[in-house]
Design an enzyme around this catalytic site. Structure first.
Site, PDB file in Angstrom:
ATOM      1  N   ASN A 155       0.807  -1.229   0.000  1.00 54.54           N
ATOM      2  CA  ASN A 155       0.000   0.000   0.000  1.00 54.54           C
ATOM      3  C   ASN A 155       0.837   1.275   0.000  1.00 54.54           C
ATOM      4  OD1 ASN A 155       0.748  -0.724   2.668  1.00 54.54           O
ATOM      5  ND2 ASN A 155      -0.860   0.563   3.527  1.00 54.54           N
ATOM      6  N   GLY A 209       9.741 -11.444  -4.794  1.00 54.88           N
ATOM      7  CA  GLY A 209       8.975 -12.670  -4.951  1.00 54.88           C
ATOM      8  C   GLY A 209       7.819 -12.747  -3.983  1.00 54.88           C
ATOM      9  N   GLY A 211       5.321 -14.310  -0.809  1.00 51.12           N
ATOM     10  CA  GLY A 211       5.480 -14.674   0.590  1.00 51.12           C
ATOM     11  C   GLY A 211       5.788 -16.146   0.807  1.00 51.12           C
ATOM     12  N   PRO A 212       5.011 -17.058   0.199  1.00 47.88           N
ATOM     13  CA  PRO A 212       5.278 -18.485   0.419  1.00 47.88           C
ATOM     14  C   PRO A 212       6.663 -18.943  -0.027  1.00 47.88           C
ATOM     15  CG  PRO A 212       3.068 -18.171  -0.441  1.00 47.88           C
ATOM     16  CD  PRO A 212       3.743 -16.837  -0.509  1.00 47.88           C
ATOM     17  N   VAL A 214       9.680 -16.622  -1.028  1.00 51.93           N
ATOM     18  CA  VAL A 214      10.769 -15.799  -0.504  1.00 51.93           C
ATOM     19  C   VAL A 214      10.564 -15.476   0.972  1.00 51.93           C
ATOM     20  CG1 VAL A 214      11.949 -13.585  -0.683  1.00 51.93           C
ATOM     21  CG2 VAL A 214      11.267 -14.782  -2.738  1.00 51.93           C
ATOM     22  N   GLU A 253       3.501  -5.169  12.461  1.00 48.23           N
ATOM     23  CA  GLU A 253       2.559  -4.055  12.334  1.00 48.23           C
ATOM     24  C   GLU A 253       1.448  -4.520  11.410  1.00 48.23           C
ATOM     25  OE1 GLU A 253       0.243  -1.432  11.468  1.00 48.23           O
ATOM     26  OE2 GLU A 253       1.728  -0.802   9.979  1.00 48.23           O
ATOM     27  N   CYS A 287      -3.486   1.286   6.668  1.00 46.03           N
ATOM     28  CA  CYS A 287      -3.908   0.613   7.899  1.00 46.03           C
ATOM     29  C   CYS A 287      -4.496   1.593   8.904  1.00 46.03           C
ATOM     30  CB  CYS A 287      -2.731  -0.134   8.521  1.00 46.03           C
ATOM     31  SG  CYS A 287      -1.316   0.915   8.923  1.00 46.03           S
ATOM     32  N   GLU A 468       7.387   1.095  16.551  1.00 39.48           N
ATOM     33  CA  GLU A 468       8.438   1.646  15.704  1.00 39.48           C
ATOM     34  C   GLU A 468       8.525   3.140  15.946  1.00 39.48           C
ATOM     35  OE1 GLU A 468       8.387  -0.828  11.641  1.00 39.48           O
ATOM     36  OE2 GLU A 468       6.398  -0.153  12.240  1.00 39.48           O
TER      37      GLU A 468
END
Length: 487
Positions: A155, A209, A211-212, A214, A253, A287, A468
């Protein structure tokens, strides 16, 4: 994409060098629905190479003085600023947001992230105490953790990537970053600037790449002791599972279902345009966006009328249009997901006052297949509706009435998330009282999204773990050690 325009082909950035990949993923221009970019479909092999590069660079980078590291970070900031217009246009095309928003928020904030952490890294202090009865001096030191795994979302692509890279390397770590496969272009562009700024090879590695493939390889790697992630709760749960055997430090986050609480003494001249912005900025794909609006009954009808009128003035247009308030959503799948919530609300008997299914989009022929939708306002909806409970992450907000302060606090807190909230009132006592009772990591009163980077950012409950900011990011990317010296 014009018929003669070849797709942009990205490469991984490992050890200061661009490295091609064996296979690629199509990336789409959200405003047209056309493929315009090829993103590396990396996996364990590329992560292993990145770990080797980051491991090799760590001794040299971590031993540099804070002043030397700050100089390099400031050089990165200068180069980002010089490339602002090029980066803004690339970010807009890749993500769907307007060029105006990228030009005024995303890229300037990326510049600020490097400058802020370059400066703040020079001013950290240690603790020290003396025990007279045993003649001992105790003091603390902080050292970089090592290789930091950074996973950023689609985003706010460059904005949130730099929010992680800058504090990590300022503290002396080396990093392996994985941007979203949906929005990888500005991360790839950043790599050239890192080399130009004199960031040593291997200090920053970016592997592209899914998530699953890299992300999981990065999180599970035993030589990556710290993971900073911004994204969805289901992905965070997977990260927690994979990292648990290695006792990794995690900063997560996650999402939000952020309430705005508008009391009868609110200044509607300021409240309405700001609440429209907080609901629909960046297509609602932030978010921190407002997705539940609680309005005191005495002003509910007036607020609703004026809020819908103001929402209808928000122009949805092609991202390059300087008069557009909103661009396109990130993907076809996400657009369908957001629309499905509106259909669920309609099936429950809720009223759709404007937007999807009520008003019509006006787009050029080339953009008819783009992922656009109008900002949508829903009312006459119950608190237990999925539209009031789940994160939609699109240009949809629900407006409901309330009677008392005690009632609205209970209702606003009645979700699993606790990221942000806004309170609108001219009663200072009420502002402090309500802000303290709302279960949210950030509460804005009579404003929205005014950020102070020195202070903590993060949420409660299912909105994440950790914070953060100036001190919090430094603490996260370092390990503290207590040293005792007996005289």
């Amino acid at each position: 994409m014009a018929a003669t325009e070849a797709p942009l082909v990205l490469e991984n950035f490992i050890g200061g060098t661009f490295v091609p990949c064996k296979s690629y993923i199509d990336s789409y221009d959200p405003s047209t629905g056309e493929v315009y970019c090829k993103v590396p479909n990396s996996g364990k092999e590329e992560i292993e190479a990145a770990v080797e590069a980051a491991r090799g660079a760590f001794p040299g980078w971590s031993s540099r003085s804070p002043q030397e590291r700050a100089r390099v970070l400031n050089q990165v900031a200068d180069l980002l600023e010089q490339s602002l217009e090029e980066l803004a246009r690339a970010e807009s095309r890749d993500q769907g947001k307007t060029v105006t928003l990228a030009r005024t928020m995303d890229i300037p904030r990326s510049v600020q992230n490097f400058r802020f952490f370059a400066s703040s890294s020079l001013h950290h202090t240690a603790e020290c105490t003396h025990m007279d009865h045993v003649d001992c001096l105790h003091y603390t030191v902080r050292t970089p953790v090592g290789i930091a795994g950074l996973i950023s979302p689609w985003n706010l692509p460059l904005y949130l990537l730099t929010w992680k890279i800058a504090p990590a390397i300022a503290a002396g770590n080396t990093v392996i970053a994985k941007p979203s496969e949906l929005t990888s272009v500005t991360a790839w562009m950043l790599c050239r600037l890192l080399n130009k700024a004199g960031v040593p090879p291997g200090v920053v590695n970016i592997v592209f790449g899914t998530g699953p493939r890299v992300g999981e390889a990065l999180v599970a790697h035993p030589e990556v002791p710290v993971i900073s992630f911004t994204g969805s709760q289901p992905t965070a749960e997977r990260i927690t599972q994979l990292s648990a055997p290695h006792c990794k430090k995690l900063s997560l986050e996650l999402g939000g279902k952020n309430p705005a609480v508008i009391f009868e003494d609110a200044n509607l001249e300021e409240c309405i345009p700001e609440t429209v912005r907080s609901s629909f900025a960046n297509q609602g794909e932030v978010c921190l966006c407002t997705s539940r609006i609680f309005v005191q009954k005495s002003i509910y009808r007036e607020f609703l009328k004026r809020f819908v009128e103001a929402t209808r003035k928000w122009k949805v247009g092609i991202p390059s249009d300087p008069s557009a308030s909103m661009g396109a959503l990130i993907s076809k799948a996400h657009l369908e997901k957001v629309r499905s919530y509106i259909e669920k609300a309609r099936a429950e008997g809720a009223q759709i006052l404007c937007g999807e299914g009520v008003d019509k989009l006006n787009l050029p022929p080339r953009n008819q297949a783009g992922y656009f939708m109008l900002p949508t306002v829903i009312t006459d909806i119950k608190d237990d509706s999925c539209c009031m409970k789940e994160e939609i992450f699109g240009p949809v907000t629900c407006v409901v009435p309330f009677d008392s302060e005690e009632e609205v606090i209970k209702r606003a807190n009645n979700v699993k998330y606790g990221l942000a909230a806004t309170v609108w009132s001219s009663n200072v006592g009420r502002i402090h009282r309500v802000a303290k009772k709302l279960q949210a990591g950030l509460v804005w009163t009579n404003c929205w999204l005014i950020r102070e980077l020195n202070l903590p950012f993060g949420g409660m409950k299912s909105s994440g773990v950790g914070r953060e900011g100036l001190k919090d990011s430094y603490d996260f990317f370092t390990e503290i050690k207590t040293i005792t010296v007996k005289h």
